[in-house]
Design an enzyme around this catalytic site. Structure first.
Site, mmCIF file in Angstrom:
data_model
loop_
_atom_site.group_PDB
_atom_site.id
_atom_site.type_symbol
_atom_site.label_atom_id
_atom_site.label_comp_id
_atom_site.label_asym_id
_atom_site.label_seq_id
_atom_site.Cartn_x
_atom_site.Cartn_y
_atom_site.Cartn_z
ATOM 1 C CD GLU A 162 17.098 -38.858 22.176
ATOM 2 O OE1 GLU A 162 16.647 -39.464 23.160
ATOM 3 O OE2 GLU A 162 16.482 -37.951 21.595
ATOM 4 C CE LYS A 188 14.157 -39.831 26.508
ATOM 5 N NZ LYS A 188 13.640 -39.330 25.206
ATOM 6 C CB CYS A 225 15.551 -36.258 24.350
ATOM 7 S SG CYS A 225 14.193 -35.501 23.426
#
Length: 390
Positions: free
Chosen positions: A50, A132, A167
Site C-alpha cells: 500500500e 481506498k 489495508c
C-alpha cells in the site's frame, strides 16, 4: 472477439522492501528496479505494498498537529500524479518486462491525496485504477475517500481474475463479498507498515498491529474467497525511522518492530511464503489457478454456496460529482476518473518518447542488491524449510 487464453501456471512475487521516503524520484527508481528484477526472475505478476510511493505515512499515528505539518507538506509534494512522466516511466518499465504489476501509491489529484492502486498490464496500459474507499482513522489527516468509479476490485486478465484491496479493506466483509462475487482468483492484500504486537498498549486494539493483519486477516481472506493472497508489507530502516520522526524526538524507535510481515497464502489459506525478519527483496510463489477449484467447490460464496434470494449486495459504482455540467442536449455530462487523470491513454499516445528503463537502478538499493544478491540470495524460511523468497 476471440476468447482470452488463460495462463494457469506462472510465477508471481511480492515486493518486501523499504520505500523512498519523501522522495518521489527515488521512489520511482526503486519501483522500476523491482519491476526489472521481477522481470529477470521470470515473474508474470508483481505486487507492491500500500502507498509504496512515496511510502506509508506512519508518522501520522505518532505526532500532534504541529509536528505533522512539515511531514504532511513534504509527503504531498512527493506524492505521485497519475498523469505524469513518473507514472509513464513506471508503465514503460512494466511494458519493457511484459508483466502485470499491482502498484500502490499516494495519488495526488488536484488538491487531494488518495490511497490508490493501479493494475498495469504487460503493454503498459492501466487495466484498473482504484482508490481506498475510506481512509482509516488518522489516515484522514492525509487522504480523501475514493469515488464510485474507483473502487472496482477485480479485473479479468490472461492470468485469471486479479483483484486488489488496500489495508483494512481486506477485512471489510462487504468488499470481500463483492470480490468473491466477481470470481476473484488471485488477490493482492496490499499492506503498509505496522509495528508488531510487542508494542501493543491497552486500550489500543489488537487489530491495530501487524501480526493479526499478516497472520489472521490475510489468510482469512484466502479462506473466505478461495484465492491466492499476496500480502506485501513495506520495510523500515534506521534512516527510514529518522526521516519519519520529528527532529525534536531524541530517541526514535527501533525499525525491527516493523519488519518481516509479508506473506503469501494459497486458496485454502495455507501459508506458502514468509520471509525472514531482516529479508529485503522479492517473495515468490508459483501460481496454479487449478488449485482454486476444490476450495471453491466446497465454499464458493460468489456462486453455489450463496443464497441471493435471501441476501445480496447493492453496489453503486457511479461517480458522484461536486460539479455537474449540462450537455448541449440538456442531459447531465459525466466522465470517468480514469479518463480525467490520464490513465486511460495508451503509453505510446501519452508519451511517445519515453526512454528505456532497463538500466535505471538507484544507488540507494545497491547495498540491498549486494546483501540480497539482487533478489535476496539467502532464502527465508517457514518452520525451518526454504520457501518462496529469493
Amino acid at each position: 472477439m476471440p476468447a482470452m487464453t488463460i495462463i494457469k501456471k506462472y510465477k508471481a512475487a511480492c515486493v518486501t522492501a523499504e520505500p523512498g521516503w519523501f522522495d518521489l524520484e527515488l521512489s520511482v527508481q526503486k519501483t522500476i528496479h523491482w519491476i526489472n528484477e521481477a522481470g529477470k526472475a521470470g515473474c508474470k505478476f508483481l505486487a507492491f505494498p500500500e502507498v509504496w510511493i512515496p511510502g506509508y505515512p506512519y508518522w501520522m499515528w505518532k505526532v500532534n498537529y504541529q509536528q505533522s505539518l512539515p511531514l504532511l507538506k513534504a509527503y504531498r509534494e512527493n506524492s505521485l500524479p497519475s498523469d505524469s512522466d513518473e507514472m509513464r516511466r513506471i508503465r514503460a518499465a512494466v511494458r519493457d518486462n511484459a508483466i502485470y504489476v499491482s502498484l500502490g501509491y499516494s495519488e495526488i489529484d488536484m488538491a487531494t491525496c488518495h490511497l490508490s492502486q493501479v493494475l498495469i498490464g504487460p503493454n503498459g496500459d492501466v487495466l484498473n485504477h482504484r482508490r481506498k474507499i475510506k481512509p482509516t482513522h488518522v489516515e484522514k489527516l492525509v487522504f480523501g475517500d475514493g469515488a464510485g468509479d474507483t473502487f472496482e476490485p477485480v479485473v479479468n486478465t490472461e492470468l485469471g481474475r486479479l483483484g486488489m484491496l488496500n489495508c483494512w479493506e481486506n477485512m471489510n466483509p462487504f468488499l470481500k463479498a463483492y470480490s468473491v462475487s466477481l470470481g476473484e482468483q488471485v488477490h493482492v492484500a496490499a499492506w503498509p507498515i505496522y509495528p508488531d504486537k510487542t508494542t501493543l498498549k491497552y486500550p489500543d486494539p489488537y487489530t491495530n498491529v501487524s501480526d493479526p493483519n499478516s497472520d489472521i486477516v490475510s489468510p482469512a481472506y484466502a479462506i473466505e474467497t478461495c484465492t491466492y493472497v499476496l500480502a506485501p508489507f513495506q520495510r523500515l530502516s534506521v534512516e527510514g525511522v529518522r526521516k519519519n520522526t520529528p527532529p525534536e524526538i531524541e530517541h526514535p524507535e527501533s525499525p525491527e518492530i516493523y519488519n518481516g510481515h509479508t506473506r503469501i497464502y494459497g486458496p485454502d489459506g495455507s501459508l506458502i511464503a514468509k520471509p525472514d525478519k531482516d529479508f529485503e527483496g522479492l517473495v515468490f510463489v508459483d501460481i496454479d489457478l487449478d488449485e482454486c477449484h476444490l476450495p471453491k467447490a466446497l465454499a464458493d460464496f460468489g456462486g453455489h454456496y450463496m443464497r441471493p434470494d435471501l441476501i445480496r449486495l447493492l453496489v453503486d459504482n457511479r461517480r458522484k460529482e461536486l460539479l455537474t455540467h449540462a450537455d448541449k442536449d440538456g442531459s447531465n455530462a459525466s466522465y470517468s476518473t480514469l479518463d480525467r487523470v490520464g490513465l486511460s491513454v495508451s503509453l505510446d499516445a501519452a508519451k511517445p518518447d519515453v526512454l528505456p528503463t532497463k538500466k535505471m537502478v538507484p544507488k540507494s538499493v545497491e547495498a540491498s542488491e549486494v546483501k540480497a544478491k539482487a533478489l535476496g540470495g539467502r532464502p527465508a524460511t517457514v518452520d525451518g524449510e526454504a520457501n518462496g523468497t529469493s
